[in-house]
Design a protein around this motif. Structure first.
Motif, mmCIF file in Angstrom:
data_model
loop_
_atom_site.group_PDB
_atom_site.id
_atom_site.type_symbol
_atom_site.label_atom_id
_atom_site.label_comp_id
_atom_site.label_asym_id
_atom_site.label_seq_id
_atom_site.Cartn_x
_atom_site.Cartn_y
_atom_site.Cartn_z
ATOM 1 N N HIS A 86 74.367 7.435 8.298
ATOM 2 C CA HIS A 86 73.664 8.724 8.243
ATOM 3 C C HIS A 86 72.484 8.663 7.280
ATOM 4 C CE1 HIS A 86 75.684 11.487 10.847
ATOM 5 N NE2 HIS A 86 76.869 11.326 10.285
ATOM 6 N N LEU A 87 72.658 7.959 6.172
ATOM 7 C CA LEU A 87 71.570 7.853 5.200
ATOM 8 C C LEU A 87 70.459 6.940 5.706
ATOM 9 C CD1 LEU A 87 73.584 7.607 1.846
ATOM 10 C CD2 LEU A 87 72.596 9.636 2.932
ATOM 11 N N VAL A 88 70.808 5.990 6.555
ATOM 12 C CA VAL A 88 69.794 5.106 7.152
ATOM 13 C C VAL A 88 68.993 5.864 8.217
ATOM 14 C CG1 VAL A 88 69.411 3.015 8.520
ATOM 15 C CG2 VAL A 88 71.122 3.016 6.697
ATOM 16 N N GLU A 89 69.681 6.677 9.026
ATOM 17 C CA GLU A 89 69.042 7.456 10.099
ATOM 18 C C GLU A 89 69.301 8.948 9.873
ATOM 19 O OE1 GLU A 89 67.025 6.823 12.395
ATOM 20 O OE2 GLU A 89 67.034 4.642 12.553
ATOM 21 N N PRO A 90 68.659 9.541 8.876
ATOM 22 C CA PRO A 90 68.996 10.919 8.481
ATOM 23 C C PRO A 90 68.571 11.983 9.476
ATOM 24 C CG PRO A 90 67.093 10.135 7.250
ATOM 25 C CD PRO A 90 67.631 8.945 8.002
ATOM 26 N N ARG A 91 67.665 11.679 10.387
ATOM 27 C CA ARG A 91 67.149 12.704 11.303
ATOM 28 C C ARG A 91 67.718 12.587 12.712
ATOM 29 N NH1 ARG A 91 65.240 16.335 7.777
ATOM 30 N NH2 ARG A 91 63.903 15.330 6.215
ATOM 31 N N ASP A 92 68.641 11.671 12.911
ATOM 32 C CA ASP A 92 69.092 11.412 14.285
ATOM 33 C C ASP A 92 70.463 11.999 14.590
ATOM 34 O OD1 ASP A 92 68.530 10.170 16.820
ATOM 35 O OD2 ASP A 92 70.064 8.672 16.338
ATOM 36 N N GLY A 93 71.082 12.676 13.618
ATOM 37 C CA GLY A 93 72.415 13.212 13.876
ATOM 38 C C GLY A 93 73.349 12.081 14.271
ATOM 39 N N HIS A 94 74.009 12.240 15.424
ATOM 40 C CA HIS A 94 74.830 11.165 15.965
ATOM 41 C C HIS A 94 74.206 10.645 17.258
ATOM 42 C CE1 HIS A 94 77.753 13.143 13.280
ATOM 43 N NE2 HIS A 94 78.271 11.939 13.172
ATOM 44 N N GLY A 95 72.875 10.544 17.231
ATOM 45 C CA GLY A 95 72.133 10.104 18.398
ATOM 46 C C GLY A 95 72.122 8.601 18.570
ATOM 47 N N ALA A 96 71.266 8.148 19.465
ATOM 48 C CA ALA A 96 71.242 6.737 19.845
ATOM 49 C C ALA A 96 70.876 5.825 18.680
ATOM 50 C CB ALA A 96 70.254 6.534 20.998
ATOM 51 N N ARG A 97 69.897 6.228 17.864
ATOM 52 C CA ARG A 97 69.501 5.375 16.733
ATOM 53 C C ARG A 97 70.640 5.259 15.719
ATOM 54 N NH1 ARG A 97 65.184 8.749 17.100
ATOM 55 N NH2 ARG A 97 65.593 9.650 15.041
ATOM 56 N N PHE A 98 71.282 6.397 15.443
ATOM 57 C CA PHE A 98 72.417 6.381 14.526
ATOM 58 C C PHE A 98 73.514 5.447 15.043
ATOM 59 C CE2 PHE A 98 76.722 7.937 13.855
ATOM 60 C CZ PHE A 98 76.822 7.894 12.471
ATOM 61 N N LYS A 99 73.853 5.555 16.322
ATOM 62 C CA LYS A 99 74.924 4.738 16.891
ATOM 63 C C LYS A 99 74.565 3.253 16.852
ATOM 64 C CE LYS A 99 76.762 8.356 19.886
ATOM 65 N NZ LYS A 99 76.975 8.820 21.277
ATOM 66 N N ALA A 100 73.279 2.956 17.063
ATOM 67 C CA ALA A 100 72.857 1.557 17.012
ATOM 68 C C ALA A 100 73.017 0.990 15.611
ATOM 69 C CB ALA A 100 71.405 1.443 17.469
ATOM 70 N N VAL A 101 72.720 1.807 14.600
ATOM 71 C CA VAL A 101 72.898 1.367 13.217
ATOM 72 C C VAL A 101 74.377 1.199 12.896
ATOM 73 C CG1 VAL A 101 72.655 2.084 10.806
ATOM 74 C CG2 VAL A 101 70.735 2.334 12.373
ATOM 75 N N LEU A 102 75.191 2.184 13.262
ATOM 76 C CA LEU A 102 76.622 2.122 12.975
ATOM 77 C C LEU A 102 77.286 0.944 13.677
ATOM 78 C CD1 LEU A 102 79.150 3.321 11.695
ATOM 79 C CD2 LEU A 102 79.338 4.877 13.664
ATOM 80 N N ALA A 103 76.773 0.550 14.834
ATOM 81 C CA ALA A 103 77.355 -0.549 15.601
ATOM 82 C C ALA A 103 77.289 -1.878 14.847
ATOM 83 C CB ALA A 103 76.654 -0.684 16.949
ATOM 84 N N ARG A 104 76.531 -1.937 13.772
ATOM 85 C CA ARG A 104 76.510 -3.160 12.964
ATOM 86 C C ARG A 104 77.854 -3.373 12.263
ATOM 87 N NH1 ARG A 104 70.666 -2.068 9.992
ATOM 88 N NH2 ARG A 104 69.502 -1.618 11.897
ATOM 89 N N TYR A 105 78.629 -2.297 12.106
ATOM 90 C CA TYR A 105 79.985 -2.466 11.581
ATOM 91 C C TYR A 105 80.853 -2.994 12.711
ATOM 92 C CZ TYR A 105 84.455 -1.680 9.346
ATOM 93 O OH TYR A 105 85.710 -1.876 8.819
ATOM 94 N N PRO A 106 81.573 -4.086 12.511
ATOM 95 C CA PRO A 106 82.197 -4.794 13.641
ATOM 96 C C PRO A 106 83.432 -4.140 14.253
ATOM 97 C CG PRO A 106 82.717 -5.897 11.577
ATOM 98 C CD PRO A 106 81.696 -4.835 11.250
ATOM 99 N N ARG A 107 84.025 -3.115 13.606
ATOM 100 C CA ARG A 107 85.282 -2.575 14.129
ATOM 101 C C ARG A 107 85.204 -1.073 14.380
ATOM 102 N NH1 ARG A 107 90.575 -5.284 11.533
ATOM 103 N NH2 ARG A 107 91.348 -4.475 13.548
ATOM 104 N N VAL A 108 84.075 -0.633 14.895
ATOM 105 C CA VAL A 108 83.904 0.797 15.181
ATOM 106 C C VAL A 108 84.962 1.285 16.166
ATOM 107 C CG1 VAL A 108 82.383 2.516 16.256
ATOM 108 C CG2 VAL A 108 81.437 0.826 14.670
ATOM 109 N N HIS A 109 85.116 0.579 17.264
ATOM 110 C CA HIS A 109 86.051 1.006 18.307
ATOM 111 C C HIS A 109 87.486 1.019 17.788
ATOM 112 C CE1 HIS A 109 87.627 1.667 22.318
ATOM 113 N NE2 HIS A 109 88.396 0.601 22.201
ATOM 114 N N ASP A 110 87.887 -0.038 17.100
ATOM 115 C CA ASP A 110 89.252 -0.121 16.582
ATOM 116 C C ASP A 110 89.538 1.006 15.599
ATOM 117 O OD1 ASP A 110 89.581 -2.425 18.041
ATOM 118 O OD2 ASP A 110 89.308 -3.787 16.340
ATOM 119 N N ALA A 111 88.597 1.257 14.707
ATOM 120 C CA ALA A 111 88.808 2.282 13.684
ATOM 121 C C ALA A 111 88.870 3.678 14.297
ATOM 122 C CB ALA A 111 87.701 2.217 12.624
#
Length: 225
Positions: free
Chosen positions: A144-169
Motif C-alpha cells: 500500500h505504501l509503494v502504490e498509495p493511489r491504487d487501492g487494491h487495483g492492478a498496480r497494487f496487486k502486481a507489487v504484492l505478487a512479489r511476495y511468494p506466498r500470497v495465495h497460500d496466506a
C-alpha cells in the motif's frame, strides 16, 4: 510405525504456535527453540502419540520460561526490522515504513497502514500464526505504501505478487476466520471478534491517512487486509 522425518504445526491452548519436527536422525533426545514467533520442538521419529504430546508440552514450558525471562527486545522494534528487510528485498525500499507495531484494538482488521505517517499496524491476533502468514500481511501493508493511489487495483496487486506466498496466506487466513466464526456460532458471545482474511474481491476503501478501513465482504466482516 513410520521411520521417515515429518513435521506438523499447530497452535496450543495458550495461543503458542508450535512446530514439531520428527527427525529420523534423532534417537533419544529432544530439543526446543523459539524461532520467528514459533516454538520449534525436535523429537525422535517413532515416539508414541501420548509420549510425544507430554514431551513437547514439557519442552514448550521450559523454553517459554526462558523466553519470558529474557524478553528484553522490543517486539515492535523487531517488527520494524523485519518490515525494512522485506521492503528492501521485495520492493527496493520504496515503501520506507516509519514504524510498525503490534496493536490489540484491531479486532476486525489484520493490518492497516497510514500514508501520512507511514506507520503500519498489525493485529496481535496474528502473533500465534506462522511467520510466513504474518509476513504476508506485512507485505500487503508495505505494498500500500509503494502504490498509495491504487487501492487494491492492478498496480497494487502486481507489487504484492512479489511476495511468494500470497495465495497460500490468503487461504490460511480464510480458514482461521472461518474456524473462529464457526466456534462463535456454536457458543455465542464467548469468542473474540476475528478479522476476515485478505482476498482479491471487494476490498476496503482508504484515504491518505489510513488504509484498509472498509469492508472485505468475503466472510462478511470488516478487514484490515
Amino acid at each position: 510405525m513410520s521411520t521417515q522425518s515429518t513435521t506438523s504445526e499447530y497452535v496450543d491452548s495458550n495461543g503458542t504456535a508450535i512446530r514439531v519436527v520428527r527427525s529420523a536422525r534423532r534417537k533419544k533426545t529432544i530439543s526446543g527453540a523459539w524461532k520467528q514467533n514459533t516454538m520449534v520442538v525436535s523429537v525422535p521419529v517413532g515416539l508414541g502419540e501420548q509420549a510425544e504430546r507430554l514431551l513437547v508440552a514439557d519442552m514448550v514450558k521450559k523454553v517459554m520460561r526462558k523466553v519470558v525471562a529474557g524478553h528484553s527486545i522490543d517486539p515492535d522494534a523487531q517488527l520494524l526490522k523485519r518490515a525494512r528487510a522485506m521492503d528492501a528485498e521485495l520492493f527496493g525500499s520504496q515503501a520506507s515504513p516509519a514504524g510498525v507495531r503490534w496493536v490489540s484494538n484491531q479486532n476486525s482488521r489484520w493490518g492497516s497502514a497510514s500514508l501520512h505517517t507511514r506507520q503500519i499496524r498489525l493485529s496481535d491476533k496474528l502473533r500465534p500464526l506462522p511467520q510466513w502468514v504474518q509476513d504476508y500481511v506485512l507485505a500487503h501493508e508495505l505494498a500500500h505504501l509503494v502504490e498509495p493511489r491504487d487501492g487494491h487495483g492492478a498496480r497494487f496487486k502486481a507489487v504484492l505478487a512479489r511476495y511468494p506466498r500470497v495465495h497460500d496466506a490468503t487461504i490460511f487466513l480464510s480458514g482461521v476466520s472461518h474456524g473462529y466464526r464457526a466456534a462463535e456460532r456454536a457458543t455465542p458471545n464467548t469468542q473474540p471478534e476475528i478479522p476476515a482474511p485478505s482476498g482479491d474481491t471487494d476490498f476496503d476503501d482508504f484515504d491518505d491517512e489510513d488504509f484498509d478501513d472498509g469492508d472485505l465482504g468475503s466472510i462478511g466482516s470488516r478487514v484490515l487486509a
